[in-house]
Design a protein around this motif. Structure first.
Motif, mmCIF file in Angstrom:
data_model
loop_
_atom_site.group_PDB
_atom_site.id
_atom_site.type_symbol
_atom_site.label_atom_id
_atom_site.label_comp_id
_atom_site.label_asym_id
_atom_site.label_seq_id
_atom_site.Cartn_x
_atom_site.Cartn_y
_atom_site.Cartn_z
ATOM 1 N N ASP A 253 1.143 -0.614 -0.067
ATOM 2 C CA ASP A 253 -0.587 0.309 -0.050
ATOM 3 C C ASP A 253 0.870 1.503 0.447
ATOM 4 O O ASP A 253 0.624 2.753 -0.439
ATOM 5 C CB ASP A 253 -0.826 -0.195 0.978
ATOM 6 N N VAL B 190 0.079 5.093 -0.080
ATOM 7 C CA VAL B 190 -0.660 5.489 -0.768
ATOM 8 C C VAL B 190 -2.744 5.156 -1.032
ATOM 9 O O VAL B 190 -3.753 5.778 -1.130
ATOM 10 C CB VAL B 190 -0.488 5.148 -2.977
ATOM 11 N N PHE B 191 -2.242 3.937 -0.833
ATOM 12 C CA PHE B 191 -3.362 3.229 -0.867
ATOM 13 C C PHE B 191 -4.110 2.936 1.178
ATOM 14 O O PHE B 191 -3.243 2.433 1.465
ATOM 15 C CB PHE B 191 -3.948 2.026 -1.686
ATOM 16 N N PRO B 192 -5.013 3.237 1.408
ATOM 17 C CA PRO B 192 -6.863 3.466 0.626
ATOM 18 C C PRO B 192 -7.089 5.023 -0.182
ATOM 19 O O PRO B 192 -8.302 4.938 -0.594
ATOM 20 C CB PRO B 192 -7.085 2.315 1.372
ATOM 21 N N GLY B 193 -6.018 5.680 0.412
ATOM 22 C CA GLY B 193 -6.157 7.185 0.035
ATOM 23 C C GLY B 193 -6.629 7.854 0.769
ATOM 24 O O GLY B 193 -7.166 7.304 1.756
ATOM 25 N N VAL C 147 -12.150 5.308 -3.891
ATOM 26 C CA VAL C 147 -11.476 4.704 -4.965
ATOM 27 C C VAL C 147 -12.497 3.781 -5.923
ATOM 28 O O VAL C 147 -13.243 2.682 -5.482
ATOM 29 C CB VAL C 147 -10.499 3.801 -3.792
ATOM 30 N N GLU D 110 -9.526 -0.193 -8.670
ATOM 31 C CA GLU D 110 -8.074 -0.531 -8.303
ATOM 32 C C GLU D 110 -7.613 -1.502 -8.716
ATOM 33 O O GLU D 110 -8.210 -3.031 -9.190
ATOM 34 C CB GLU D 110 -8.043 -1.660 -6.935
ATOM 35 N N SER E 28 -3.402 -4.046 -10.826
ATOM 36 C CA SER E 28 -2.170 -4.021 -10.734
ATOM 37 C C SER E 28 -1.783 -4.438 -11.985
ATOM 38 O O SER E 28 -2.728 -5.197 -12.663
ATOM 39 C CB SER E 28 -1.922 -4.735 -9.709
ATOM 40 N N ARG F 131 0.901 -0.962 -9.148
ATOM 41 C CA ARG F 131 -0.807 -0.309 -8.890
ATOM 42 C C ARG F 131 -1.530 0.647 -9.433
ATOM 43 O O ARG F 131 -0.002 1.245 -8.695
ATOM 44 C CB ARG F 131 -1.017 -0.817 -7.489
ATOM 45 N N LEU G 292 -4.728 3.263 -9.290
ATOM 46 C CA LEU G 292 -6.157 3.320 -8.650
ATOM 47 C C LEU G 292 -6.932 4.559 -8.844
ATOM 48 O O LEU G 292 -5.626 4.742 -9.463
ATOM 49 C CB LEU G 292 -6.171 3.724 -6.333
ATOM 50 N N ALA H 13 -10.009 7.371 -8.057
ATOM 51 C CA ALA H 13 -10.982 7.640 -7.341
ATOM 52 C C ALA H 13 -11.094 9.145 -8.113
ATOM 53 O O ALA H 13 -10.898 9.775 -8.851
ATOM 54 C CB ALA H 13 -9.933 8.522 -6.079
#
Length: 186
Positions: A95, A98-101, A107, A110, A112, A121, A123, A125
């Motif tokens: 992650d 960055v993720f889940p933001g 989001v 998502e 990859s 990866r 995403l 959003a």
């Protein structure tokens, strides 16, 4: 290992604190130069643990009794680190902050992918002022501006103490309410 209870407890507490320092910051998503990289759990931690244990034996006024066992532990750490390096050559990035933001954004995609010698990866959003909110989120996670490679805005951060790695994220504004972020480990 320790002759006295006091020495055993102190060495044990130091070892637990040392392990917590190697594990907790990464699991909490913290960043900075003093946050150990995942690989350092295998490489640096066994060396430091061996030193702490040897200091404990010296405090107990025992000459270098367990040096062979401690060197075996350090060697095992290096072997595990080598295996981890090989396993991570084409591994998906984590992650990495960055993720889940940010919570203000939703989001919607998502994904990859892996190419030749690298994985990333992605995403997408959306939400109010999505590009700006995502840039602020990445800045709060320790990402700073980096030179562009693909023409997209790029930010990077370094993680690790001795074994550093760089995580970069490329931002693409889709609209005023949507942003695409692709991140990878250099």
């Amino acid at each position: 290992m320790a002759r006295s209870t006091k020495t055993g407890v102190i060495v044990g507490l130091v070892l637990v604190a040392l392990l917590a320092w190697f594990i907790v910051p990464r699991e909490m998503g913290w960043t900075g130069p003093w946050v150990p990289a995942a690989l350092e759990v295998y490489l640096l931690h066994p060396m430091l643990a061996a030193v702490v244990c040897e200091i404990g034996t010296l405090v107990d006024q025992r000459r270098l009794v367990g040096v062979g066992r401690l060197l075996t532990i350090v060697l095992a750490g290096f072997v595990l680190a080598g295996g981890a390096l090989i396993a991570q050559l084409e591994a998906m990035p984590g992650d990495e902050g960055v993720f889940p933001g940010p919570a203000q954004l939703r989001v919607v995609i998502e994904d990859s992918w892996c190419g030749s010698s690298n994985c990333s990866r992605i995403l997408e959003a959306n939400g109010d002022r999505a590009p700006e909110v995502m840039r602020e989120h990445l800045a709060s996670q320790g990402f700073t501006a980096a030179p562009t490679i693909t023409g997209r805005r790029r930010v990077c951060r370094q993680t690790g103490i001795l074994v550093t790695h760089e995580v970069c994220a490329e931002l693409q504004d889709i609209s005023a309410t949507a942003v695409r972020v692709e991140w990878y480990v250099n």
